[in-house]
Scaffold this motif. Structure first.
Motif, PDB file in Angstrom:
ATOM      1  N   PRO A 157       2.842 -28.952  -6.878  1.00 29.45           N
ATOM      2  CA  PRO A 157       3.532 -27.713  -6.495  1.00 29.45           C
ATOM      3  C   PRO A 157       5.011 -27.996  -6.268  1.00 29.45           C
ATOM      4  O   PRO A 157       5.469 -29.123  -6.475  1.00 29.45           O
ATOM      5  CB  PRO A 157       2.828 -27.320  -5.201  1.00 29.45           C
ATOM      6  N   SER A 158       5.745 -27.014  -5.823  1.00 28.79           N
ATOM      7  CA  SER A 158       7.186 -27.186  -5.598  1.00 28.79           C
ATOM      8  C   SER A 158       7.446 -28.323  -4.619  1.00 28.79           C
ATOM      9  O   SER A 158       6.686 -28.504  -3.661  1.00 28.79           O
ATOM     10  CB  SER A 158       7.800 -25.910  -5.043  1.00 28.79           C
ATOM     11  N   PRO A 159       8.523 -29.079  -4.842  1.00 25.19           N
ATOM     12  CA  PRO A 159       8.864 -30.175  -3.918  1.00 25.19           C
ATOM     13  C   PRO A 159       9.009 -29.654  -2.489  1.00 25.19           C
ATOM     14  O   PRO A 159       9.523 -28.558  -2.263  1.00 25.19           O
ATOM     15  CB  PRO A 159      10.204 -30.684  -4.455  1.00 25.19           C
ATOM     16  N   GLY A 160       8.534 -30.464  -1.551  1.00 22.66           N
ATOM     17  CA  GLY A 160       8.665 -30.087  -0.146  1.00 22.66           C
ATOM     18  C   GLY A 160       7.492 -29.302   0.397  1.00 22.66           C
ATOM     19  O   GLY A 160       7.399 -29.081   1.607  1.00 22.66           O
ATOM     20  N   TYR A 161       6.577 -28.866  -0.482  1.00 24.08           N
ATOM     21  CA  TYR A 161       5.408 -28.105  -0.023  1.00 24.08           C
ATOM     22  C   TYR A 161       4.187 -29.003  -0.015  1.00 24.08           C
ATOM     23  O   TYR A 161       3.824 -29.577  -1.036  1.00 24.08           O
ATOM     24  CB  TYR A 161       5.175 -26.904  -0.945  1.00 24.08           C
ATOM     25  N   ASP A 162       3.576 -29.124   1.150  1.00 23.47           N
ATOM     26  CA  ASP A 162       2.354 -29.892   1.295  1.00 23.47           C
ATOM     27  C   ASP A 162       1.308 -28.953   1.901  1.00 23.47           C
ATOM     28  O   ASP A 162       1.397 -28.589   3.080  1.00 23.47           O
ATOM     29  CB  ASP A 162       2.595 -31.090   2.224  1.00 23.47           C
ATOM     30  N   PRO A 163       0.320 -28.505   1.098  1.00 22.89           N
ATOM     31  CA  PRO A 163      -0.648 -27.521   1.602  1.00 22.89           C
ATOM     32  C   PRO A 163      -1.342 -27.938   2.892  1.00 22.89           C
ATOM     33  O   PRO A 163      -1.534 -27.112   3.793  1.00 22.89           O
ATOM     34  CB  PRO A 163      -1.650 -27.392   0.451  1.00 22.89           C
ATOM     35  N   LEU A 164      -1.720 -29.222   3.000  1.00 19.05           N
ATOM     36  CA  LEU A 164      -2.418 -29.675   4.202  1.00 19.05           C
ATOM     37  C   LEU A 164      -1.500 -29.634   5.413  1.00 19.05           C
ATOM     38  O   LEU A 164      -1.896 -29.169   6.488  1.00 19.05           O
ATOM     39  CB  LEU A 164      -2.990 -31.079   3.993  1.00 19.05           C
ATOM     40  N   GLU A 165      -0.287 -30.109   5.249  1.00 20.73           N
ATOM     41  CA  GLU A 165       0.672 -30.102   6.357  1.00 20.73           C
ATOM     42  C   GLU A 165       0.911 -28.668   6.853  1.00 20.73           C
ATOM     43  O   GLU A 165       0.941 -28.395   8.058  1.00 20.73           O
ATOM     44  CB  GLU A 165       1.986 -30.722   5.888  1.00 20.73           C
ATOM     45  N   LYS A 210      -6.719 -18.037  -6.650  1.00 22.94           N
ATOM     46  CA  LYS A 210      -6.758 -18.506  -8.035  1.00 22.94           C
ATOM     47  C   LYS A 210      -5.727 -19.609  -8.194  1.00 22.94           C
ATOM     48  O   LYS A 210      -4.781 -19.697  -7.407  1.00 22.94           O
ATOM     49  CB  LYS A 210      -6.503 -17.369  -9.015  1.00 22.94           C
ATOM     50  N   PRO A 211      -5.886 -20.456  -9.207  1.00 24.01           N
ATOM     51  CA  PRO A 211      -4.904 -21.529  -9.393  1.00 24.01           C
ATOM     52  C   PRO A 211      -3.582 -20.972  -9.917  1.00 24.01           C
ATOM     53  O   PRO A 211      -3.548 -19.924 -10.566  1.00 24.01           O
ATOM     54  CB  PRO A 211      -5.562 -22.448 -10.425  1.00 24.01           C
ATOM     55  N   GLY A 212      -2.506 -21.693  -9.594  1.00 30.62           N
ATOM     56  CA  GLY A 212      -1.200 -21.347 -10.168  1.00 30.62           C
ATOM     57  C   GLY A 212      -0.414 -20.311  -9.406  1.00 30.62           C
ATOM     58  O   GLY A 212       0.635 -19.858  -9.885  1.00 30.62           O
ATOM     59  N   LEU A 213      -0.872 -19.914  -8.224  1.00 31.33           N
ATOM     60  CA  LEU A 213      -0.084 -18.974  -7.424  1.00 31.33           C
ATOM     61  C   LEU A 213       1.224 -19.625  -6.991  1.00 31.33           C
ATOM     62  O   LEU A 213       1.316 -20.849  -6.859  1.00 31.33           O
ATOM     63  CB  LEU A 213      -0.860 -18.557  -6.168  1.00 31.33           C
ATOM     64  N   SER A 214       2.234 -18.806  -6.731  1.00 29.47           N
ATOM     65  CA  SER A 214       3.491 -19.349  -6.209  1.00 29.47           C
ATOM     66  C   SER A 214       3.239 -19.909  -4.809  1.00 29.47           C
ATOM     67  O   SER A 214       2.243 -19.559  -4.154  1.00 29.47           O
ATOM     68  CB  SER A 214       4.562 -18.262  -6.140  1.00 29.47           C
ATOM     69  N   ILE A 215       4.159 -20.734  -4.336  1.00 31.14           N
ATOM     70  CA  ILE A 215       4.003 -21.335  -3.006  1.00 31.14           C
ATOM     71  C   ILE A 215       3.975 -20.240  -1.937  1.00 31.14           C
ATOM     72  O   ILE A 215       3.164 -20.286  -1.012  1.00 31.14           O
ATOM     73  CB  ILE A 215       5.144 -22.346  -2.729  1.00 31.14           C
ATOM     74  N   ASP A 216       4.832 -19.245  -2.066  1.00 37.15           N
ATOM     75  CA  ASP A 216       4.844 -18.147  -1.095  1.00 37.15           C
ATOM     76  C   ASP A 216       3.512 -17.409  -1.088  1.00 37.15           C
ATOM     77  O   ASP A 216       3.008 -17.039  -0.027  1.00 37.15           O
ATOM     78  CB  ASP A 216       5.984 -17.164  -1.394  1.00 37.15           C
TER      79      ASP A 216
END
Length: 510
Positions: A107-115, A49-55
């Motif tokens: 999302p939070s800085p430093g997080y890139d889902p694709l990477e 779902k949208p809006g989950l935390s990065i973890d």
């Protein structure tokens, strides 16, 4: 298929103890593409779902990758641009609404889902193909677009069809823009492939008309028939992408997954003996031409039909596509999501998809499968996952080679050592010397053999680990105490050409 197996047995009998890694290319299932589509649009597969935390997003993706790795998959087709938006940070388009809940919300800085996805896939010996929807810009309804979305910035580049905004493929600036968007990912990320699905011109809706007459009048490109002109618009984009992707990174594969029927034989004698909607007539997508011209490295038709589907039988379409590959790879799109569905009795037969895989393996012009979609393996297709894990995909497979992109084999790893310790067998080696094409290693395959077992890289059951990373050590913690094992290691380049093995090295465990 039978000839290949007999040949493998003969080779294994005649040749010396350690057999060349390159002779395995045609022997299933040592080389086989085993892909899974991970759809992000409307949160079909990931994130849940949208809006989950990065973890939470990371944990979900890791669980998803682990599940598919256990089932034997070796490629993830991750949807990174569902609607002129992005699941990656190095983008000229806004963040997707299906990531954080609102388009453009980062999302939070430093997080890139694709990477993150690439790193996690490669560590598991899985390729990552970035899946783009080239023309879709909105999903209709009440979805709000951000001020930085192209529909807000350049409304002249779109037409409305079925309540959804779509890039107008006839505009030269649209083609140029889509190429730029995709090259952002080719240049900026360590991906293995660029992937399109079946959405080109929209699927026909009764009473709807594509509003592109003005574009046709302005940019006719020598065409007088608007249907031929539309097909040419798509062709031009595919050709531009083939040239551009391979100009920047020769090893990035380009593949397309069209609807299963190119043309029916009643439309064209060269078409398949089917009677359904066709790419050519209704979607203005000349999918066979892309393969014939060599503009794609693989074609992945969505043959979401059973063997007994009267209008379009699975076997009929597989056979047709296998006769129209023109030397490129053919991966079959299989419908895991239809398992146990009531629409057709055939899909309630547990053997439907396993039998489809067996059918593909009988045809040496088919190099593998891609399943739609990830979520199905935790819902309706759990039993299919068990069949893969315990039988059909029990042993690992390397992706098939693409000699038209790279036929230079890497050199073997150097200084291979094995040492027994209390926590397992410690394996270590050095990177291979540079090959003719300047490559060293982008991954490794470790093989393990019991004492007395024939030492050969032909049999995938001896593969202990595959990784598409350049690590040069590994600890085998799965050994039994007091036993003797032999190990080999081979190097893989970016296109999964495999070196001769280093070793064998024997060791007795503590």
């Amino acid at each position: 298929m039978l000839k290949n197996i007999v040949y493998a047995i003969i080779v294994a009998f005649i040749l010396p103890n350690t057999i060349s890694a390159q002779t395995t290319a045609k022997i299933a299932p040592k080389r086989e593409f085993r892909g899974i589509w991970v759809a992000t649009v409307a949160n079909i597969d990931w994130p849940s779902k949208p809006g989950l935390s990065i973890d939470q997003q990371k944990q979900e993706l890791i669980a998803l990758l682990d599940q598919h790795k256990k089932n034997g998959m070796n490629a993830i087709i991750l949807q990174v641009r569902p609607a002129a938006d992005a699941f990656y940070s190095k983008s000229r388009e806004p963040w997707s609404q299906w990531l954080m809940g609102r388009q453009g919300l980062a999302p939070s800085p430093g997080y890139d889902p694709l990477e993150f996805a690439i790193k996690e896939a490669h560590s598991r010996g899985m390729e990552l193909h970035a899946w783009f929807n080239p023309y879709r810009a909105t999903m209709g309804g009440s979805s709000a677009v951000s001020s930085s979305h192209m529909t807000a910035k350049r409304p002249d580049m779109f037409f409305l069809y079925g309540g959804k905004k779509q890039f107008d493929p006839g505009l030269p600036e649209v083609r140029e823009y889509i190429v730029e968007v995709i090259l952002d990912v080719v240049k900026g990320y360590d991906i293995d492939g660029i992937h399109f699905d079946d959405y080109f011109y929209p699927y026909p809706i009764s009473g709807q008309r594509i509003n592109d007459a003005l574009t046709f009048a302005k940019y006719p490109n020598g065409f007088t028939d608007i249907k031929d002109w539309r097909r040419n618009n798509v062709d031009m984009l595919i050709k531009m992408l083939d040239d551009s992707i391979h100009h920047y990174k020769k090893y990035v594969k380009f593949g397309i997954s069209p609807f299963g029927i190119w043309k029916n034989s009643f439309e064209d004698a060269e078409g398949s003996k089917t009677s359904g909607l066709s790419n050519y007539a209704e979607l203005f997508a000349d999918s066979r031409k892309w393969v014939k011209e060599g503009w794609v490295d693989y074609i992945n038709p969505q043959i979401y039909f059973s063997f007994t589907r009267k209008a379009a039988p699975f076997g009929t379409l597989v056979d047709w596509w296998s006769n129209n590959t023109f030397g490129r790879h053919l991966y079959i799109g299989q419908a895991a999501y239809l398992v146990n569905q009531k629409m057709e009795a055939a899909w309630r037969q547990p053997s439907q998809i396993p039998d489809q895989i067996r059918y593909l393996r009988e045809n040496n012009r088919v190099q593998g499968s891609v399943f739609f979609s990830s979520k199905s393996f935790t819902t309706v297709a759990r039993a299919v996952g068990d069949s893969l894990k315990n039988d059909l995909y029990k042993y690992p497979a390397l992706p098939p080679q693409m000699p038209w992109l790279d036929d230079v084999v890497p050199n073997a790893p150097q200084d291979f050592k094995a040492e027994a310790a209390n926590d397992g067998v410690h394996l270590q080696w050095a990177k291979p010397f540079m090959a003719e094409d300047g490559e060293t290693a982008s991954g490794y395959v470790i093989y393990r053999f019991d004492e007395g077992e024939k030492i050969s890289v032909l049999n995938p059951k001896n593969i202990l680990r595959v990784s598409f990373e350049d690590f040069t050590s590994f600890i085998d913690t799965t050994v039994d105490k007091g036993k003797r094992y032999n190990y080999l290691v081979t190097a893989l380049d970016r296109l999964k050409n495999e070196s001769e093995p280093s070793g064998p090295v024997g060791v007795e465990t503590k």
